[in-house]
Design a protein around this motif. Sequence first.
Motif, mmCIF file in Angstrom:
data_model
loop_
_atom_site.group_PDB
_atom_site.id
_atom_site.type_symbol
_atom_site.label_atom_id
_atom_site.label_comp_id
_atom_site.label_asym_id
_atom_site.label_seq_id
_atom_site.Cartn_x
_atom_site.Cartn_y
_atom_site.Cartn_z
ATOM 1 N N TRP A 33 0.835 -1.207 0.000
ATOM 2 C CA TRP A 33 0.000 0.000 0.000
ATOM 3 C C TRP A 33 0.862 1.247 0.000
ATOM 4 O O TRP A 33 0.449 2.308 -0.459
ATOM 5 N N ILE A 34 2.062 1.114 0.564
ATOM 6 C CA ILE A 34 3.091 2.143 0.444
ATOM 7 C C ILE A 34 4.346 1.429 -0.025
ATOM 8 O O ILE A 34 4.726 0.406 0.568
ATOM 9 N N ALA A 35 4.958 1.903 -1.075
ATOM 10 C CA ALA A 35 6.189 1.315 -1.592
ATOM 11 C C ALA A 35 7.330 2.297 -1.350
ATOM 12 O O ALA A 35 7.097 3.513 -1.270
ATOM 13 N N PRO A 36 8.559 1.764 -1.212
ATOM 14 C CA PRO A 36 9.699 2.668 -1.011
ATOM 15 C C PRO A 36 9.750 3.713 -2.117
ATOM 16 O O PRO A 36 9.548 3.404 -3.299
ATOM 17 N N ASN A 37 9.993 4.941 -1.721
ATOM 18 C CA ASN A 37 10.151 6.068 -2.655
ATOM 19 C C ASN A 37 8.893 6.376 -3.464
ATOM 20 O O ASN A 37 8.970 7.040 -4.505
ATOM 21 N N MET A 38 7.746 5.927 -2.975
ATOM 22 C CA MET A 38 6.486 6.317 -3.616
ATOM 23 C C MET A 38 6.278 7.820 -3.475
ATOM 24 O O MET A 38 5.736 8.486 -4.362
ATOM 25 N N ASN A 43 11.000 6.485 2.623
ATOM 26 C CA ASN A 43 11.593 5.211 2.220
ATOM 27 C C ASN A 43 11.096 4.071 3.114
ATOM 28 O O ASN A 43 11.874 3.356 3.736
ATOM 29 N N ILE A 44 9.785 3.974 3.202
ATOM 30 C CA ILE A 44 9.187 2.876 3.960
ATOM 31 C C ILE A 44 8.323 2.054 3.018
ATOM 32 O O ILE A 44 7.947 2.514 1.939
ATOM 33 N N GLU A 45 8.040 0.843 3.457
ATOM 34 C CA GLU A 45 7.097 0.011 2.724
ATOM 35 C C GLU A 45 6.046 -0.482 3.709
ATOM 36 O O GLU A 45 6.346 -0.775 4.861
ATOM 37 N N ILE A 67 16.417 -5.603 7.721
ATOM 38 C CA ILE A 67 15.764 -4.456 8.367
ATOM 39 C C ILE A 67 14.668 -5.010 9.271
ATOM 40 O O ILE A 67 14.179 -6.119 9.047
ATOM 41 N N PRO A 68 14.319 -4.249 10.323
ATOM 42 C CA PRO A 68 13.239 -4.730 11.181
ATOM 43 C C PRO A 68 11.901 -4.623 10.452
ATOM 44 O O PRO A 68 11.793 -3.990 9.399
ATOM 45 N N GLY A 125 8.019 -1.763 6.969
ATOM 46 C CA GLY A 125 9.477 -1.807 6.938
ATOM 47 C C GLY A 125 10.057 -0.454 6.566
ATOM 48 O O GLY A 125 9.510 0.253 5.717
ATOM 49 N N GLN A 126 11.135 -0.089 7.233
ATOM 50 C CA GLN A 126 11.851 1.145 6.926
ATOM 51 C C GLN A 126 13.112 0.752 6.165
ATOM 52 O O GLN A 126 14.052 0.221 6.756
ATOM 53 N N LYS A 127 13.122 0.975 4.860
ATOM 54 C CA LYS A 127 14.171 0.428 4.010
ATOM 55 C C LYS A 127 15.565 0.952 4.326
ATOM 56 O O LYS A 127 16.552 0.274 4.103
ATOM 57 N N ASP A 128 15.669 2.190 4.814
ATOM 58 C CA ASP A 128 16.993 2.754 5.126
ATOM 59 C C ASP A 128 17.276 2.705 6.627
ATOM 60 O O ASP A 128 18.010 3.534 7.156
ATOM 61 N N TRP A 129 16.674 1.719 7.306
ATOM 62 C CA TRP A 129 16.878 1.577 8.753
ATOM 63 C C TRP A 129 18.363 1.413 9.068
ATOM 64 O O TRP A 129 19.088 0.747 8.334
ATOM 65 N N LYS A 130 18.788 2.064 10.151
ATOM 66 C CA LYS A 130 20.149 1.899 10.640
ATOM 67 C C LYS A 130 20.099 1.499 12.103
ATOM 68 O O LYS A 130 19.256 1.991 12.853
#
Length: 132
Positions: A33-38, A43-45, A67-68, A125-130
């Motif tokens: 429903w949310i894609a990275p960089n939509m 930058n979450i999915e 990623i978590p 998911g947070q794609k750029d998680w650190k």
Amino acid sequence: MGNTVPEKYSAYVVTDLPKYTEVTGHHAPVPFWIAPNMFPGINIEIAAGEASKMVGNPNAAPHTHDIPEVYLCVTENRGDVVVEIQIGDEKFTVESPFAVFVPPGTDHCFAVLKCDSPNYVFGIGQKDWKKP
Ligand code: ZN
């Protein structure tokens, strides 16, 4: 009614959803429903399946990613959705509403045990998680 989005906001409104994407460990393409960089800088999915259709029909085998993931289930009443969550080698039952943190690099999945009305379980998911 239709959409009445002003042209200057047309990139900020997405209605051709969900976007089905193959994901490792999942038995069928996953509805995102949310894609990275939509959206700019977001930058979450967020994936979600309708839980009443998942009773006795798990959407994924145990899988892991670096990623978590947060499982989120928002319901009107406590216990509208009951899931069995596996994290690592533990399995446990959780009643909605719930938010569950799955640490990165940990095997995980869930199965819907009970859901009698349309409700969604989200995987965020947070794609750029650190690592904090
Ligand atoms: Zn996952």
